[in-house]
Design a protein around this motif. Structure first.
Motif, PDB file in Angstrom:
ATOM      1  N   GLN A 144       5.811   4.094   2.007  1.00  0.00           N
ATOM      2  CA  GLN A 144       6.328   5.414   2.643  1.00  0.00           C
ATOM      3  C   GLN A 144       7.160   4.625   3.842  1.00  0.00           C
ATOM      4  O   GLN A 144       8.416   5.161   4.215  1.00  0.00           O
ATOM      5  CB  GLN A 144       5.266   6.324   3.031  1.00  0.00           C
ATOM      6  CG  GLN A 144       5.738   7.519   3.619  1.00  0.00           C
ATOM      7  CD  GLN A 144       6.649   8.130   2.934  1.00  0.00           C
ATOM      8  OE1 GLN A 144       6.448   8.498   1.481  1.00  0.00           O
ATOM      9  NE2 GLN A 144       7.934   8.605   3.469  1.00  0.00           N
ATOM     10  N   ALA A 145       6.605   3.957   4.645  1.00  0.00           N
ATOM     11  CA  ALA A 145       7.266   3.198   5.555  1.00  0.00           C
ATOM     12  C   ALA A 145       8.534   2.780   5.457  1.00  0.00           C
ATOM     13  O   ALA A 145       9.376   2.801   6.165  1.00  0.00           O
ATOM     14  CB  ALA A 145       6.325   2.349   6.562  1.00  0.00           C
ATOM     15  N   ALA A 183       0.992   3.505   1.982  1.00  0.00           N
ATOM     16  CA  ALA A 183       1.502   3.561   3.446  1.00  0.00           C
ATOM     17  C   ALA A 183       2.617   2.780   3.807  1.00  0.00           C
ATOM     18  O   ALA A 183       3.776   3.149   4.415  1.00  0.00           O
ATOM     19  CB  ALA A 183       0.370   3.408   4.569  1.00  0.00           C
ATOM     20  N   GLN A 184       2.690   1.507   3.282  1.00  0.00           N
ATOM     21  CA  GLN A 184       3.614   0.615   3.673  1.00  0.00           C
ATOM     22  C   GLN A 184       4.914   0.990   2.688  1.00  0.00           C
ATOM     23  O   GLN A 184       6.110   1.115   3.314  1.00  0.00           O
ATOM     24  CB  GLN A 184       3.256  -0.761   2.989  1.00  0.00           C
ATOM     25  CG  GLN A 184       2.339  -1.501   4.095  1.00  0.00           C
ATOM     26  CD  GLN A 184       1.755  -2.742   3.455  1.00  0.00           C
ATOM     27  OE1 GLN A 184       1.515  -2.751   2.109  1.00  0.00           O
ATOM     28  NE2 GLN A 184       1.433  -3.826   4.035  1.00  0.00           N
ATOM     29  N   THR A 242       0.781  -1.111  -0.166  1.00  0.00           N
ATOM     30  CA  THR A 242       0.027  -0.049  -0.207  1.00  0.00           C
ATOM     31  C   THR A 242       0.896   1.278  -0.138  1.00  0.00           C
ATOM     32  O   THR A 242       2.187   1.122   0.328  1.00  0.00           O
ATOM     33  CB  THR A 242      -0.898   0.118   1.180  1.00  0.00           C
ATOM     34  OG1 THR A 242       0.106   0.149   2.549  1.00  0.00           O
ATOM     35  CG2 THR A 242      -1.868  -1.338   1.375  1.00  0.00           C
TER      36      THR A 242
END
Length: 152
Positions: free
Chosen positions: A13-14, A10-11, A8
């Motif tokens: 970006q992490a 978000a993943q 995703t």
């Protein structure tokens, strides 16, 4: 069930946030120094260069530590793979690289065209090479250099 995984946003970006800091080549070399080049290492390279197996001779042609006379010998090797590895080696002298510009193999001349340490006079000769692929590689490398200058 598929083995393909899609991350995703978000993943992703992490992962970027937790990516390790990249070291410069100098920092990496300081952390992992190469062992010294000894007489026994040179003797091993000489033995390997005389191997009947061309893959073993290729490993010598790719070495950064082989002496000049060994590179000269390998430049005349009957196997184009050996000469190709020599053509892409950044530590081979300009004189040996010049001699490879006349190699009968377009594979050798193509690898030579991609070596960033090839003198300008050799690149000019390769720009007029009879092989289309070699000429295309010369143009591609020139375009890369041009892009670097405009982006600097």
């Amino acid at each position: 069930m598929s083995c393909i995984r899609f991350n995703t946003p978000a993943q992703r970006q992490a992962m970027r946030d937790h990516a390790p800091v990249m070291l410069t080549p100098e920092q990496a070399a300081a952390l992992h120094p190469a062992p010294p080049v000894t007489d026994s290492k040179i003797a091993r390279l000489r033995t390997l260069a005389a191997s009947p197996n061309p893959k073993i001779r290729e490993s010598v042609a790719s070495s950064y530590h082989a002496p000049e006379d060994l590179f000269e010998k390998l430049a005349k090797d009957s196997d184009e793979g050996v000469r190709s590895w020599l053509a892409r080696n950044e530590n081979v002298s300009c004189d040996i690289l010049r001699s490879l510009a006349d190699d009968e193999s377009e594979k050798v001349r193509g690898w030579l065209a991609l070596n960033f340490f090839v003198p300008d006079d050799v690149m000019a000769r390769l720009a007029d090479d009879p092989d289309d692929t070699v000429r295309a590689l010369v143009r591609w490398k020139a375009a890369l250099a041009s892009d670097e200058l405009t982006n600097a």
